[in-house]
Structure formats: C-alpha cells, structure tokens
Motif scaffolding. Structure first.
Motif, short mmCIF file in Angstrom:
data_model
loop_
_atom_site.label_atom_id
_atom_site.label_comp_id
_atom_site.label_asym_id
_atom_site.label_seq_id
_atom_site.Cartn_x
_atom_site.Cartn_y
_atom_site.Cartn_z
N ALA B 279 50.72 30.83 106.33
CA ALA B 279 51.42 31.63 105.00
C ALA B 279 51.62 29.80 103.94
O ALA B 279 51.06 29.83 103.08
CB ALA B 279 52.80 31.67 105.23
N GLU B 282 46.80 27.31 104.63
CA GLU B 282 45.61 27.67 104.95
C GLU B 282 45.96 28.72 103.26
O GLU B 282 45.42 28.16 102.08
CB GLU B 282 45.29 29.53 106.16
CG GLU B 282 44.31 30.34 105.50
CD GLU B 282 44.11 31.26 105.80
OE1 GLU B 282 44.57 31.92 106.28
OE2 GLU B 282 43.14 31.88 105.37
N LYS B 283 47.16 29.21 103.46
CA LYS B 283 47.47 29.76 101.48
C LYS B 283 48.46 28.92 101.28
O LYS B 283 48.55 28.72 99.68
CB LYS B 283 48.07 30.89 102.04
CG LYS B 283 47.54 32.15 103.19
CD LYS B 283 46.03 32.84 102.06
CE LYS B 283 46.01 33.17 102.96
NZ LYS B 283 44.21 34.60 103.09
N GLU B 315 39.73 28.34 106.97
CA GLU B 315 39.86 28.47 105.31
C GLU B 315 41.04 26.92 105.41
O GLU B 315 41.29 27.16 103.44
CB GLU B 315 40.31 29.96 104.98
CG GLU B 315 39.17 30.49 105.15
CD GLU B 315 38.51 31.43 106.29
OE1 GLU B 315 39.79 31.20 107.10
OE2 GLU B 315 38.10 31.30 107.15
N THR B 316 41.49 27.07 106.23
CA THR B 316 42.27 26.16 105.26
C THR B 316 42.48 25.00 104.69
O THR B 316 41.04 24.45 105.21
CB THR B 316 43.18 25.22 106.88
OG1 THR B 316 43.65 26.29 107.24
CG2 THR B 316 44.40 24.04 106.03
#
Lengths: 212, 333
Positions: B279, B282-283, B315-316
């Motif tokens: 959360a 990465e996002k 994908e971080t």
C-alpha cells in the motif's frame, strides 16, 4: 427433511465431515429434497464460513475443514443430484485461472451444472491459458466458465480472452467469469459475456446466455 | 558507524548513531535494478548476488537480505519449483502427500551444487561495511511447502499427529540451512514463518504447531548467529509468544502497531518493520512513504530497525524506495 437440511448446513459450517457425510446419506436415501435446495444449503454454509473468516472467528484451516466436508458430501450426493437433472444441452469448460488455487466454489458449481444437465469438463485449478483454449477447441464448448477468486487474476482472465480472439474461437463460445470478488466493473473491463458471484447466479447466467 | 555496526548495535540493544535501515529487498525487487527478470536471478546465483549488491549500492541502506534462489531447501529436497518471468517461484508438485511419504524427507545439504555461492558473494562484496542477512523458512513453513498449503492445513483437524511429524521432519532443513548461512558469513538469519501469521491460522494453532518448532530451531542454533523471526500480515495476537522463542529480533508488518508491539514484547527484544510494502511502497506516493517512515521513527526506541514489513514488490517505484532511505535518515537521526 427441512430439519435434516438445516443440520447438514450446520455440519458444514462446523467442519464436521463425518456428520456431513451421514446427513448427505440421509438426504440421498430419503430422495425428497430438491437438488436446488441442496445447492442452496451448500452455498449458504460456505457463505457463513466465509463471513466467519471475515470477522476473524475462522482462519484458513477452518475454511479448509469446511471445504473438505463439502467435498465429501458431494461425493455422496452427486449421483442423487444427477438423477434429478433436466434435459438441457450445453457443453461447459470450467477451471480456476492461473495464479489461483481456490476450488471450493468452483466444485460446487461443477456439481450444480452437471445436475442441471450440462456436459461439464472441469480442468481443475491454476489452469493455463493454453489448457483452456485446447479444451474449448476439442469439445466445441458453448460456455467457458473462468473461476477467479482473487482480483489479482485479472491479467490471466484478459490473456484468455485475447487468446480466444486470436485463435478465432471467441465467437463460438460464451465466456462467464465468476468468484466471490467479482463485480460488473471487473467483468466489463475484462470483456466477458457474463459474470456471477455465486452458484445461483452462475446457473442463471448460463441459462440466459444459451437462450434457455 | 557503518551500516553493519549500526545494524548490530540495534540488534544488541546498544546505541547507534542513527536508525538502521534494512528493507526487505530480495529476489522480487533486486533483479530489476540490473535490468534482469526475476526468474533469471532465481536460477542463476551470480545474477542474484549482483542484483542484491547493486540495489544496496543504489539506495544506500544498511543491510542486504541475501537470497538463496534455488538453494532454498524445498528445491534441494527435490520439490519441483517453477518460476516464470517476474512471477513468484511456485512449488508445482508437492513432495509429501501422507504419512507414508515422510521417509522422502532427508536433511538437505545447503552447500551442494554451489548453492550458497550467491550468499558468499554478497558477504564478500559487503566487506563488513554493511550488514548481510540470510533467510530460511521455519520448519512449519517448510512443512506447508513440501505438503502443499491446503493439504497441510486440512490435516490440522484430520491428522494433527501427522502434522507434528512432518514439521519435525523439516526441522533439520531450517537448522542446517541457517548454520550454513552463518558459516557463509551472514550477520543474522531471518527465519520466515509467514503461514503462522494470525492472518492465516489462529493463535491457538500457532501455539500448537509453529511456536514449539521455532523455539527448537533457535535453540539448536545455540546463538551461533542472531535470529530475526519474520511473521508478516497480522502478528499482533501472537507477538508476546514470539518474543519467547529466543529470537533476537521480530520482524513485524504494517498491520501491527509498533507501540502496541513494544508493549507486548517488552524492552529486551529488537523490532524490525513495519512499512507497508504494497500500500505504501508499491502503490503509495513519496509523501505516503515519508508519513509512514515518520510515524515508524517516532514510535521507535533504541531497539528498532526500519524496514518494510515484507518483501518489496518489483513494481515499486524507484523514488519510493529512495524515499524510504532518505526519510529514514532524516527522522531516524
């Protein structure tokens, strides 16, 4: 029999496999219970198990314990439920998409579809795109049912749809995705013909898509 | 102080010049730094060692988690493992289906086939300037892996005696692998017991099936190497028990409140964590990372190592990992 069905439902929630098997035998032996009531009972039980997991009362082993009870019940009930099937032509290929190993919901749906008269080819869990495509081609399936419990399986769903298109198979088969986390939004994004979140919804969408 | 000294000080409860930062950058993220796919490095120890070292060089944190790739015991014991592209390595066939298969489990040789080489290379490259952490899985987690998670956990009720025998059979895998890592020169070993989390099994099952074997494994290591016990997601209900395992530190995830964790475990054990790897890292945005790091640093006491709560996904965004280190230094000083 209503009482037996309620006890059957509770025994699944409790994960008491022996009791579930005994009650399944009673239901099959009595022969008075409609197949749809049995499926409603199985679904309601697993829904309650899921909700106990959500609230922290149950954990993964307790969910698996109930799933085990369902599997044992199905082994006993399937022949009985099959006797009640209606004539309804339709060939279905079903499996849980790659990256997902959930099979409880799918197994209930397989049994419900067979009982409803469909010819069902169950590919199991963690199924690759290639396997789905091969089976659709081999069987000339009318319906492809993709079970995907988690939202992270969206790329796998899209890959299957794209490959069906590329292989020229998309027009001949209706695709339905399903699973507890499914929504109309996800289904639209992926481009399936229909989606369902439970057993009842799956049967309804299959009937509708095949014009039955 | 260099990174290694900082890390070891926090582990021992001694003062450090600034908060040590050791994020869980492993085979999920590191290969991206050298432009390789995760499966390439998983299958090739040189690639993994280069990736882990390059990631630390780029971001400047205080310790590397040295990934073993195919040296992980289920592969060594003969469990077929498949990895494609940047997917998570997946055990595709279980080794044990029932009590009759227990004899298939031997003690793995972690040195066989040069499988410890990536770890040795990371240790050499670190040259004592920053810490190197090795990682093994607990007997409970190895048992779940060779049996398959669903079958393993169904047996909690169906055949608990078999579950115990299986976990006991996997105990040597944890111990000999941790010992090999110590010999390879790591500064600490992380024992991962993710399936023992209260997000997966009940605290009662933790006490019955996971805790006793964590205790035994750590006791068998006999202080040869410091141990960090990792249980991700929600470990809140079992933290007090985890503190009784003999581990030197506990790695906790973002679902655990650090102040509450300290209260549960007492003052004598180091905590490592607990930035949300998905959360936040990465996002989230750089501002989200800053806020999370500031909160963690404010709750930190002398025995704290700043980290992600779990493996950092590939994908971080680079800037988020850079922000973890930048704000860790800013708020940790």
């Amino acid at each position: 029999m209503e009482k037996t069905l309620a006890e059957f439902q509770q025994s699944i929630i409790d994960g008491d496999s022996e009791r579930t098997e005994a009650l399944a035998r009673e239901i099959a032996g009595d022969g008075a219970v409609a197949a749809e009531d049995v499926f409603a009972s199985l679904s309601a039980a697993m829904e309650e198990v899921g909700s106990r997991y959500e609230t922290g009362e149950y954990f993964i082993p307790e969910m698996l314990r109930s799933a085990d009870a369902v599997e044992r019940a199905m082994a006993i009930l399937e022949p009985y439920l099959f006797e009640q099937r209606h004539d309804q032509s339709g060939v279905v290929v079903i499996g849980t998409v790659k990256g997902d190993i959930h099979n409880i919901g799918k197994n209930i749906i397989v049994a419900a579809l067979r009982a409803a008269g469909y010819e069902v080819h169950d590919l199991g869990v963690n199924v690759s795109t290639a396997k789905f495509i091969d089976k659709v081609r081999e069987t000339g399936a009318d319906l492809l049912l993709l079970s995907a419990f988690t939202t992270s399986t969206k790329p796998a769903l899209m890959d299957i749809l794209e490959t069906l298109e590329a292989e020229g198979l998309r027009e001949g088969v209706k695709v339905v995705s399903g699973g507890a986390s499914h929504s109309q939004e996800l289904a639209s994004e992926v481009g399936v013909d229909g989606f369902a979140a439970d057993v009842k919804g799956t049967l309804a969408v299959c009937r509708e898509l095949l014009g039955g | 102080m260099n990174g290694r000294e900082r890390f070891l000080a926090a582990l021992a409860g001694e003062p450090a010049d600034t908060l040590p930062i050791v994020p869980v950058v492993d085979g999920f993220y590191a290969p991206k730094v050298i432009g390789r796919d995760n499966d390439e490095c998983f299958l090739d120890g040189d690639c993994m060692a280069a990736a882990l070292t390059a990631a630390r060089e780029r971001y400047g944190y205080d310790g590397i988690l040295a990934e073993m790739g195919l040296g992980d015991p289920p592969s060594v014991l003969g469990c077929p493992v498949e990895v494609q592209g940047n997917d998570v390595p997946l055990v595709v066939e279980t080794l044990v289906d029932g009590p009759g298969d227990l004899e298939k489990i031997g003690t793995p040789d972690p040195w066989a086939g040069g499988k410890m080489e990536p770890v040795q290379k990371v240790v050499e490259a670190a040259a004592g300037r920053h810490a190197v952490l090795g990682s093994v899985r607990s007997p409970f987690e190895y048992a779940a892996t060779v049996r398959g998670l669903a079958g393993f956990m169904t047996d909690f009720y169906r055949d608990p005696d078999f579950v115990h025998r299986l976990i006991r059979a996997m105990l040597p895998a944890t111990v000999v692998t941790a010992q090999a890592l110590a010999q390879a020169g790591v500064d600490a070993v992380v024992i991962k017991d993710s399936f023992a989390s209260s997000s997966v099994i009940s605290p009662d099952h933790y006490r019955e099936f996971a805790f006793p074997y964590e205790v035994e494994a750590i006791a068998e290591l006999g202080g040869e190497v410091p141990v960090i016990l990792h249980i991700c997601r929600n470990s809140g209900p079992i933290l007090a028990q985890m503190a009784q395992t003999g581990a030197d530190a506990l790695e906790v995830d973002s679902l655990v409140d650090l102040a509450a964790a300290r209260e549960a475990v007492g003052p004598g054990i180091t905590l490592k964590g607990n930035i949300d790897a998905v959360a936040v890292l990465e996002k989230g945005t750089v501002a989200d990372v800053e806020a999370a790091v500031r909160r963690a640093a404010a709750a930190a006491d002398g025995r704290f190592i700043l980290s992600s709560g779990d493996s950092i996904p590939r994908e971080t965004p680079d800037e988020n990992l850079a922000a973890l280190v930048e704000y860790g230094r800013k708020y940790g000083s």
